[in-house]
Design a protein around this motif. Structure first.
Motif, short mmCIF file in Angstrom:
data_model
loop_
_atom_site.label_atom_id
_atom_site.label_comp_id
_atom_site.label_asym_id
_atom_site.label_seq_id
_atom_site.Cartn_x
_atom_site.Cartn_y
_atom_site.Cartn_z
N ASN A 485 0.82 -1.21 0.00
CA ASN A 485 0.00 0.00 0.00
C ASN A 485 0.86 1.26 0.00
O ASN A 485 0.55 2.24 -0.68
N VAL A 503 -4.91 2.25 -5.21
CA VAL A 503 -4.91 0.79 -5.33
C VAL A 503 -4.32 0.25 -4.03
O VAL A 503 -3.21 0.64 -3.65
N TRP A 504 -5.05 -0.58 -3.33
CA TRP A 504 -4.56 -1.05 -2.03
C TRP A 504 -5.02 -2.47 -1.75
O TRP A 504 -5.99 -2.96 -2.34
N GLU A 506 -6.25 -5.16 1.19
CA GLU A 506 -6.84 -5.28 2.52
C GLU A 506 -6.68 -6.71 3.01
O GLU A 506 -6.99 -7.67 2.30
N THR A 508 -7.94 -9.59 5.14
CA THR A 508 -9.20 -10.02 5.74
C THR A 508 -9.06 -11.43 6.30
O THR A 508 -8.11 -12.15 5.98
N ASP A 525 -7.30 -9.00 -0.20
CA ASP A 525 -8.28 -8.49 -1.17
C ASP A 525 -7.73 -7.22 -1.81
O ASP A 525 -7.38 -6.26 -1.11
N HIS A 527 -8.10 -3.84 -3.92
CA HIS A 527 -9.11 -2.83 -4.19
C HIS A 527 -8.55 -1.79 -5.16
O HIS A 527 -7.41 -1.34 -5.02
N ILE A 529 -9.63 1.93 -6.62
CA ILE A 529 -10.54 3.05 -6.42
C ILE A 529 -10.33 4.05 -7.56
O ILE A 529 -9.22 4.53 -7.81
N TYR A 538 -15.61 5.56 -6.99
CA TYR A 538 -16.20 4.22 -6.99
C TYR A 538 -15.09 3.17 -7.04
O TYR A 538 -13.95 3.47 -7.40
N GLU A 539 -15.46 1.95 -6.66
CA GLU A 539 -14.49 0.85 -6.68
C GLU A 539 -14.66 0.06 -7.96
O GLU A 539 -15.76 -0.34 -8.31
N ASP A 540 -13.53 -0.18 -8.62
CA ASP A 540 -13.54 -0.90 -9.89
C ASP A 540 -12.86 -2.25 -9.69
O ASP A 540 -12.36 -2.58 -8.62
N THR A 541 -12.82 -3.03 -10.76
CA THR A 541 -12.16 -4.34 -10.72
C THR A 541 -10.88 -4.29 -11.52
O THR A 541 -10.67 -3.43 -12.37
#
Length: 623
Positions: A485, A503-504, A506, A508, A525, A527, A529, A538-541
């Motif tokens: 990160n 871009v980070w 997480e 879990t 995971d 992410h 953004i 918004y969050e994209d793939t």
């Protein structure tokens, strides 16, 4: 070829052996990912670092490539994942392929050794717990012992007063009695003999009491151990062995899959290099034909297959590569499933071993306690026989004293007083001995209570060490996400990609079943953004990122693994290839960012991309 510390750029057009040189460096360092040219049966590479030369030989054998020699690394796992960042690098490609990021970062961690250390510390902790529990049980007896001691001291004081009165009465009678001295001495000698036998009898009685006290304590411990044993269930003798056999079988399957994956990867890489023009191909008459390289740009071009020698098209090879990549991904999923099952069985084995260890500990102590109970019961029987014998001796002597008393016409009052005084002396002696035993017990318990604090301190240290071992993996996970990160944020700021805010990764956790238990399993995971021109976030793939963006994220992910596992301490090289998807300006920024983390950063670039980099960097244009 000589490489100097810092950045070395391998520049040139396709088919100039730049990837071959990188693979040669990898081979000398210990990687098994190097390949042989299609028309070669063997190859050799030497790498000299300082005064030491490292060698690697490659041979074809039974359709695959085998190696020998003395490479730089005994185990190249870390370097293959996080230092050799060629196009096929698994850590680099994990972003695009959607592979398990957590599994890749944690793959080099020797979890088996950590689990073994945890088990060893748990045994030490459990042993201390047993000692502390025993002290706790004895401490609960302390108030009762203090009460018994007080009662005994009161009884001793009372009986001592009665004895003093009796002795005074005996002295008074002795002054008034006028029997002859010799007869008196005979009577007193016999009384002394009675007292001696009574004392011996009392000694036996004390030993009996000691044995009974010990028996009571052992029987109490026996009951506690039996209750404790009910909490555990004996593990069937072959259950752990069956699990270990299953783990070995699954590990062998995983190794076979890994071998198959590596073989497929080798074929894929070679064909990719072939299509990209890294190797010189043969024309129909067998001569070298550099024009064939240019034909590869045309999907319908006919080229000679390096495996079978038949003519085929680039498009056909591309379709074959797609099939191989799909098969490779299937194998990787199967490998992950096997790894998950192995981890589940390993947890089950560890739980069963701990259960068996506790059961065995209780069983062994039970056997010891029951054996000691039997020994003390036998000893008690012998002592009771001795007590009976001494009692009979006392009765015989008392009869003889009564006879002497009758012969000398001695008043029976004196004998009665002596008997009563002797009885009190015996009882006082018994009470004093009992008080002494109680005082010893109290002193022992108090010493153990003082020791308990030290044991608790030791237990805390061991528990802290267990927690450190358990959290070592968590710390690595946390460091990996933190490194990614942090560097991702910095490099996105440098490269200025439009509408990517962040871009980070997480970390879990989710609960999964492991044998009979549920355990927590970590995941990473990813992410992405984004934001629109209007400012909407918004969050994209990952699938919606450009190839350039995915390449950069993959490189940063590999860098995070490189830093978390301190790869620079084990191998001085970082190798990068096939980053043409990134534009020249950003390539320059990426190389500048990476150059501070490895002693030798070797990058293969096209000539036009290399022009954007610092001219002070070493360049190799001919290989």
């Amino acid at each position: 070829m000589e490489l100097t510390p810092g950045v070395t750029l391998l520049t040139g057009r396709n088919a100039t052996n730049r990837t071959s040189l990188l693979q040669a460096i990898m081979a000398a360092l210990g990687s098994d990912s190097a390949t042989l040219k299609g028309d070669s049966e063997e190859g050799r590479v030497e790498l000299t670092v300082g005064d030491t030369t490292y060698t690697r030989n490659l041979y074809r054998k039974n359709g695959s490539v085998v190696t020998d020699g003395s490479p730089y690394l005994e185990d190249s796992t870390l370097a293959d994942l996080f230092s050799f960042l060629l196009e096929s690098n698994e850590a680099r490609q994990s972003i695009s392929s959607g592979n398990n990021l957590h599994e890749i970062i944690m793959r080099p961690v020797d979890t088996a050794t950590i689990e073994s250390q945890i088990e060893q510390r748990q045994e030490e902790r459990d042993e201390i717990d047993t000692r502390i529990q025993k002290i706790d049980r004895r401490e609960r007896k302390l108030p009762k012992l203090e009460e018994q001691k007080s009662e005994i001291e009161t009884d001793i004081d009372s009986k001592s007063g009665d004895l003093t009165d009796l002795k005074q009465q005996i002295e008074d009678i002795d002054r008034d009695v006028g029997e002859q001295k010799s007869e008196k001495e005979r009577l007193e000698a016999k009384i002394e003999e009675i007292n001696s036998v009574r004392n011996k009898r009392e000694s036996v009685r004390q030993k009996i009491e000691t044995q009974k006290d010990s028996l009571d304590a052992l029987k109490e411990e026996n009951e506690e151990l039996r209750s404790e044993r009910e909490e555990y269930e004996a593990v069937p003798a072959d259950q752990i062995q069956r699990i270990e056999s299953e783990i070995t079988r699954l590990q062998n399957q995983r190794d076979e899959l890994n071998t198959a994956i590596n073989k497929i990867q080798t074929v894929v890489e070679f064909n990719e290099d072939l299509i990209e023009g890294e190797f010189t191909l043969l024309s129909e008459d067998g001569s070298e034909d550099s024009e064939i390289t240019d034909q590869l740009l045309d999907d319908d071009s006919q080229i000679t297959c390096w495996t079978c020698g038949n003519r085929t098209t680039t498009a056909t090879i591309e379709r074959m590569l797609d099939d191989l990549r799909e098969q490779r991904d299937v194998h990787r999923e199967e490998k992950k499933a096997l790894s998950d099952k192995i981890n589940e069985l390993s947890d089950q084995r560890r739980s069963l071993k701990e259960q068996q260890r506790e059961y065995n500990r209780v069983e062994e102590r039970l056997e010891t306690v029951e054996s000691e109970i039997e020994e003390r019961q036998n000893r008690l029987t012998d002592l009771e026989d001795q007590l009976q014998q001494r009692t009979e001796e006392v009765e015989t002597l008392e009869t003889e004293v009564e006879r002497l008393q009758a012969e000398t016409d001695q008043d029976s009052e004196l004998l009665d007083l002596h008997k009563e005084a002797n009885r009190l002396e015996v009882e006082i002696g018994q009470l004093e001995n009992k008080r002494e035993r109680i005082e010893d017990d109290i002193s022992t318990i108090e010493d153990q209570i003082a020791e308990r604090e030290q044991l608790k301190s030791q237990r805390e240290e061991i528990q802290h060490e267990i927690e450190n071992l358990r959290t070592r993996v968590e710390q690595l996970e946390g460091n990996a996400t933190e490194q990614f990160n942090e560097h991702m944020e910095q490099i996105l700021e440098i490269l200025e990609y439009e509408n990517i805010d962040r871009v980070w990764i997480e970390r879990t956790e989710e609960e999964v079943r492991s044998g009979r238990q549920k355990v927590k399993e970590s995941n990473f995971d990813l992410h992405v953004i984004r934001s629109t021109d209007s400012g909407t976030v918004y969050e994209d793939t990952i699938e919606h990122l450009s190839e350039s963006e995915r390449e950069v994220i993959g490189l940063v992910f590999a860098l995070s693994g490189y830093l978390v596992h301190d790869v620079h301490e084990k191998v001085p090289f970082m190798l990068i290839d096939s980053i043409e998807a990134i534009d020249s300006h950003r390539i320059a920024e990426v190389i500048d960012y990476f150059c501070g983390y490895a002693d030798y950063l070797v990058v293969a670039l096209l000539e036009e991309d290399a022009q954007a980099l610092d001219p002070a960097f070493d360049r190799i244009t001919e290989i």
